[in-house]
Design a protein around this motif. Structure first.
Motif, short mmCIF file in Angstrom:
data_model
loop_
_atom_site.label_atom_id
_atom_site.label_comp_id
_atom_site.label_asym_id
_atom_site.label_seq_id
_atom_site.Cartn_x
_atom_site.Cartn_y
_atom_site.Cartn_z
N THR A 220 0.84 -1.18 0.00
CA THR A 220 0.00 0.00 0.00
C THR A 220 0.89 1.24 0.00
OG1 THR A 220 -0.05 0.06 2.38
CG2 THR A 220 -1.80 -1.17 1.29
N TYR A 221 0.25 2.40 -0.20
CA TYR A 221 1.01 3.64 -0.30
C TYR A 221 1.93 3.85 0.89
CZ TYR A 221 -1.69 5.21 -4.30
OH TYR A 221 -2.23 5.33 -5.54
N ASN A 222 1.50 3.41 2.04
CA ASN A 222 2.33 3.64 3.21
C ASN A 222 3.51 2.69 3.30
OD1 ASN A 222 1.89 5.83 4.69
ND2 ASN A 222 0.27 4.94 5.97
N GLN A 223 3.39 1.55 2.64
CA GLN A 223 4.47 0.57 2.71
C GLN A 223 5.50 0.80 1.61
OE1 GLN A 223 1.94 -2.80 2.25
NE2 GLN A 223 1.80 -3.19 4.45
N CYS A 244 7.68 9.26 -2.39
CA CYS A 244 6.83 10.13 -1.58
C CYS A 244 6.41 11.38 -2.36
CB CYS A 244 7.54 10.52 -0.29
SG CYS A 244 7.80 9.12 0.80
N LEU A 320 7.80 9.25 5.15
CA LEU A 320 6.45 8.78 4.91
C LEU A 320 5.85 9.78 3.92
CD1 LEU A 320 5.00 7.78 8.38
CD2 LEU A 320 5.46 6.29 6.45
N ILE A 321 4.75 9.37 3.30
CA ILE A 321 4.09 10.33 2.44
C ILE A 321 3.56 11.45 3.32
CG2 ILE A 321 2.10 10.64 0.94
CD1 ILE A 321 2.72 7.57 0.22
N ARG A 325 9.64 10.94 9.51
CA ARG A 325 9.23 10.31 10.76
C ARG A 325 9.99 10.84 11.97
NH1 ARG A 325 10.49 4.64 10.18
NH2 ARG A 325 9.40 4.32 12.14
N GLU A 454 -0.66 15.22 8.22
CA GLU A 454 -1.53 14.04 8.34
C GLU A 454 -2.42 13.95 7.11
OE1 GLU A 454 -4.34 12.18 11.76
OE2 GLU A 454 -2.95 13.78 12.31
N ASN A 486 -5.93 1.68 -2.37
CA ASN A 486 -4.80 2.29 -1.65
C ASN A 486 -3.45 1.89 -2.24
OD1 ASN A 486 -3.79 3.99 0.24
ND2 ASN A 486 -3.70 2.45 1.88
N ARG A 487 -3.43 1.63 -3.54
CA ARG A 487 -2.13 1.34 -4.16
C ARG A 487 -2.12 1.78 -5.62
NH1 ARG A 487 -3.75 -4.39 -3.63
NH2 ARG A 487 -2.75 -4.19 -1.62
#
Lengths: 557, 323
Positions: A220-223, A244, A320-321, A325, A454, A486-487
């Protein structure tokens, strides 16, 4: 040239082959052309404008648009935007005319699209396999949507790869697939006459990892940022930022300024240690191990610094997008400054020593020539292009992160040879010190803690984005077409070695065998990026962590 | 007594035992110096400051599997390391380390031993070529051809360089040449060009950076030694170390005044003077990049050979003047 100029030029010249155009995000122009007109359109862009070819991307869009698509990506460096030629291929018998005869640099892209998606390119001058393994069955296309990422087709040894025939009177010297100077598997097959290289053939992609496939099937986008970082062991952060940026572009996410500066600092630290690593390796290749030992010694404090900032020497896992972090606390800034200025002093000494070294110059000057025209044809990037007097640097041409706010020079040389590439890299590192220092100044003024935005909504589907990030090896281009779940539907990574590596045959032809390793080395090759593969060894169970003091004590017992 | 002396000479000093022990020591010194130049520590673990590391390496290699490629010319492949090792060991015997009295002339010190030692030191290069040839591997073949090309580049300057002190002293016997310079220490300064040429040529003979062209690992893997492993590789490595000792000893005898003063002082002189040469060799390899073979050949004929010739001319004129 403005986007309007290009549109009217294309409309006038291509005529009925022109279908339409959109501007999905401000720095991009999408032009849809008919397959019959694509060669002509590419010729106009490549020969009559200042466009520079980036890469071609194939995409399986049968589910959403009932088509296969081929995108030819171009950039207008000095006008700061990208142009994409969008060509549709039939969903059942996909076929698009080859543009390799116009732009040599499209050679690999087209072969890769053919291998992975099964889109044929009639007229391609060298239609051999590129990416797929030697025994991969014919007509099984792993990047098509119906192909499951975990499927393992059975072996078909009859598909064996055909190397070029020996030119008459030559013998074969194999450099690879495993060879002392190449840290990764790659195969240069040299056809030599005595010590002279007459011709060369290349086979690579021995370790294709299918990271893009993972990107559009399981992650997914976060991974993906973390997977992207693992594309390369040296410039991982570049891929991470690239991805990102893509999503931030596509979904119009605003990144906090502080995060921009932190990214810039990490990118430059990466450039510093990468160039130091390169100089050492180059020294080793030509037998000058003192250079290797000294530059790697200088590089070490920077690595420890990276660990202090991010928790890791490499593969920082910072992005992260939407931001980063970890913050760089103001309390750490003085230490970073000290380390940087120490390294800068030592680096100036290196510059001094290298500049006047007779044996270095004997080995590096006038070997591995690639001139401006050659770079344009092959779409070469980074120090290779800059050593051919091409002023191009994604940091200036497509500013990202905080590069619009820092001052630095784009270093160029006009000697077209390995020496030029060496000088460019050494001087570039000095610019990096400046950038880090300026970014630290900015960090001191921005409030601590504001490092990530966020994201409350889903990333919308059907958006497209291109990002170019200047890696130490050259410009790293990522392409994204967002999808549901989400990808992405398609995420394409074009690392800087991808366009630089095919220039090797031109550079080594006529040179001596002894020069081949340093010429290959001069592009700072990173085969694993090209192949988008890396093995990650995950330690299960107890992991004991050794600190810097402990490790140093151990090694210096 | 004389027989005993000869046996001591052959087996202990400067024969087999001494050459083995001292060459590993010299290798250690060389590695330590090289490491120091690179801000490293070098070997640290085996023995005090790693002094036994070269011996450990040797033992390890001796214990390793010894592979002979199927396609290799097996007889030649097996014979070559022994042949080469023998020739440098023999060369070692010729070093004028013991000051025998005039009454007892050592069998290994004679008029013309200078020529013999130079010849014996050149033999390993031919052995390397044969090794490359017998290996039937592409890298070995390239390495072998490079060995010969290199030989033609450095051997002539080497011979010209060692000619100068001999002409000056009017003898072809190393012990006499050394004695001549011991009597007239200032004359050593005359041969400074020849000394430089001889040291550079020795570096090339030893195939060390910047002249490690024949076995440049980043270009031709291991060159002529690519297919060698185990015992035979250990022999090649040992012989390279001994060659360094003998070469340094020869240069010390000719250009640095030899090893006067009988057994103990002579021994100390030998160690000090060979280490001076080794220091120069180690420094040379830490500040240079490897040359290409064509660059090496042209460097040799453009600089080394003319410089050695110039030295010879100087020596001939000076000799005429001094007499």
């Amino acid at each position: 040239m403005t986007k309007q100029d290009i549109l009217s030029l294309l409309k006038a010249k291509v005529g009925s082959g022109f279908i339409g155009s959109i501007e999905p995000i401000p720095d991009q122009l999408w032009v849809e052309v008919r397959p019959e007109a694509v060669i002509q359109a590419v010729e106009i862009l490549h020969r009559q404008t200042s466009a520079r070819y980036l890469v071609s991307v194939g995409s399986d869009e049968r589910d959403i648009k009932k088509r296969f698509a081929v995108y030819h990506l171009f950039t207008f460096d000095k006008d700061h935007f990208f142009v994409t030629l969008d060509v549709t291929a039939d969903p059942h018998t996909p076929k698009v005319p080859s543009i390799t005869n116009v732009i040599a640099g499209a050679n690999w892209s087209e072969r890769e699209i053919r291998d992975l998606l099964g889109i044929q390119f009639p007229g391609h001058p060298d239609p051999r396999r590129l990416v797929l393994a030697d025994d991969w069955p014919a007509e099984v296309y792993p990047l098509r949507k119906e192909f499951d990422y975990s499927r393992k087709p059975e072996s078909h040894p009859e598909q064996a790869y055909q190397f070029k025939d020996n030119p008459p009177g030559t013998t074969v010297v194999a450099m690879g697939p495993y060879f002392p100077v190449f840290e990764e598997a790659t195969y240069f097959r040299l056809y030599v006459e005595g010590e002279k290289v007459v011709d060369v053939d290349y086979r690579g992609f021995y370790a294709h990892r299918g990271i893009e496939k993972l990107g559009d099937q399981t992650l997914t986008y976060n991974q993906i940022p973390f997977m992207a970082e693992r594309i390369c062991g040296i410039c991982g952060f570049v891929h991470n930022v690239s991805f990102c940026k893509l999503v931030e572009h596509a979904a119009d996410i605003k990144v906090p300024r502080r995060a921009d500066y932190i990214r810039t600092i990490m990118l430059e630290l990466e450039r510093i240690h990468s160039h130091a690593l390169w100089l050492g390796v180059a020294g080793h290749i030509i037998g000058f191990d003192t250079v290797l030992m000294q530059t790697w010694r200088m590089r070490e404090p920077i690595m420890w610094l990276c660990e202090k900032i991010t928790g890791n020497r490499k593969t920082y896992g910072m992005n992260l997008i939407g931001g980063v972090r970890r913050d760089i606390p103001k309390a750490l800034v003085p230490e970073i400054r000290t380390k940087i200025s120490n390294m800068e002093k030592e680096w100036l000494a290196v510059l001094d020593a290298v500049k006047d070294d007779t044996t270095l110059r004997m080995r590096l000057e006038k070997v591995g020539i690639l001139n401006k025209e050659g770079c344009h044809e092959w779409a070469a990037v980074g120090p290779v292009a800059r050593a051919a007097d091409l002023d191009m640097d994604a940091r200036k041409d497509h500013p990202y992160c905080a590069y619009d706010a820092v001052e630095f020079k784009v270093i160029t040389a006009d000697s077209n040879d390995v020496w030029g590439r060496t000088v460019v890299r050494i001087l570039e590192t000095l610019e990096s010190f400046k950038i880090v220092n300026q970014s630290l100044d900015a960090l001191m003024e921005l409030p601590e803690g504001d490092i990530i935005t966020e994201i409350r909504q889903d990333i919308p589907a059907g958006r497209i984005a291109i990002s170019a990030v200047e890696a130490p090896r050259g410009e790293d281009v990522h392409f994204l077409l967002t999808g549901g779940n989400n990808r992405p539907v398609r995420w394409r990574v074009r690392c800087p070695t991808y366009p630089n590596l095919p220039t090797i045959p031109d550079m080594v032809r006529g040179e001596q065998v002894a020069d081949v390793p340093i010429i290959v080395g001069s592009i700072d090759p990173c085969f694993s990026c090209t192949e988008r593969m890396e093995v990650v060894d995950v330690n299960s169970g107890n992991i004991r962590i050794y600190g810097q003091e402990e490790l140093s004590r151990w090694t210096a017992r | 007594m004389d027989i005993l002396k000869i046996f001591l000479y052959l087996l202990v000093y400067p024969g087999l035992l001494f050459l083995f022990v001292y060459s590993t020591f010299v290798e250690w010194i060389d590695r330590k110096l090289y490491a120091k130049f690179q801000n490293r520590m070098g070997p640290m673990y085996t023995g005090s400051h790693g002094i036994l590391q070269p011996i450990a390496d040797f033992v390890k290699l001796m214990a390793k599997e010894d592979i002979v490629p199927d396609k290799a010319d097996k007889k030649l492949f097996n014979a070559v390391p022994i042949l080469a090792l023998t020739s440098v060991l023999t060369a070692g015997l010729l070093l004028p380390v013991w000051h025998f009295s005039d009454a007892f002339q050592s069998a290994t010190s004679f008029q013309g031993d200078l020529i013999v030692i130079a010849y014996l030191l050149a033999l390993p290069s031919f052995a390397y070529f044969l090794a490359g040839w017998a290996s039937a591997s592409m890298y070995s073949a390239i390495g072998g051809v490079r060995v010969l090309t290199l030989l033609f580049a450095y051997e002539v300057p080497m011979f010209l360089a060692i000619l100068s002190p001999a002409v000056m002293a009017g003898s072809w016997r190393m012990a006499e040449i050394a004695a001549y310079y011991q009597a007239n220490p200032w004359y050593l300064l005359i041969n400074v060009f020849a000394f430089a040429v001889a040291v550079v040529a020795l570096q090339a003979k030893l195939e060390r950076v910047p002249f490690d062209i024949p076995h440049a690992e980043t270009e031709v893997v291991g060159g002529a030694f690519t297919e060698y492993s185990g015992r035979k590789l250990a022999m090649f490595r040992l012989l390279a170390d001994i060659q360094m000792v003998v070469g340094a000893g020869m240069i010390a005898a000719l250009f640095l005044g030899g090893f006067p003063g009988g057994l103990i002082p002579g021994f100390i002189w030998f160690v000090v003077k060979t280490l001076i040469v080794v220091f120069i060799l180690a420094a040379m390899r830490s500040v240079t990049a490897r040359l290409r073979i064509d660059q090496m050949v042209s460097f040799s004929w453009k600089w080394l050979a003319p410089l050695a010739l110039l030295q010879l001319v100087i020596v001939i004129f000076l000799k005429g003047y001094l007499q």
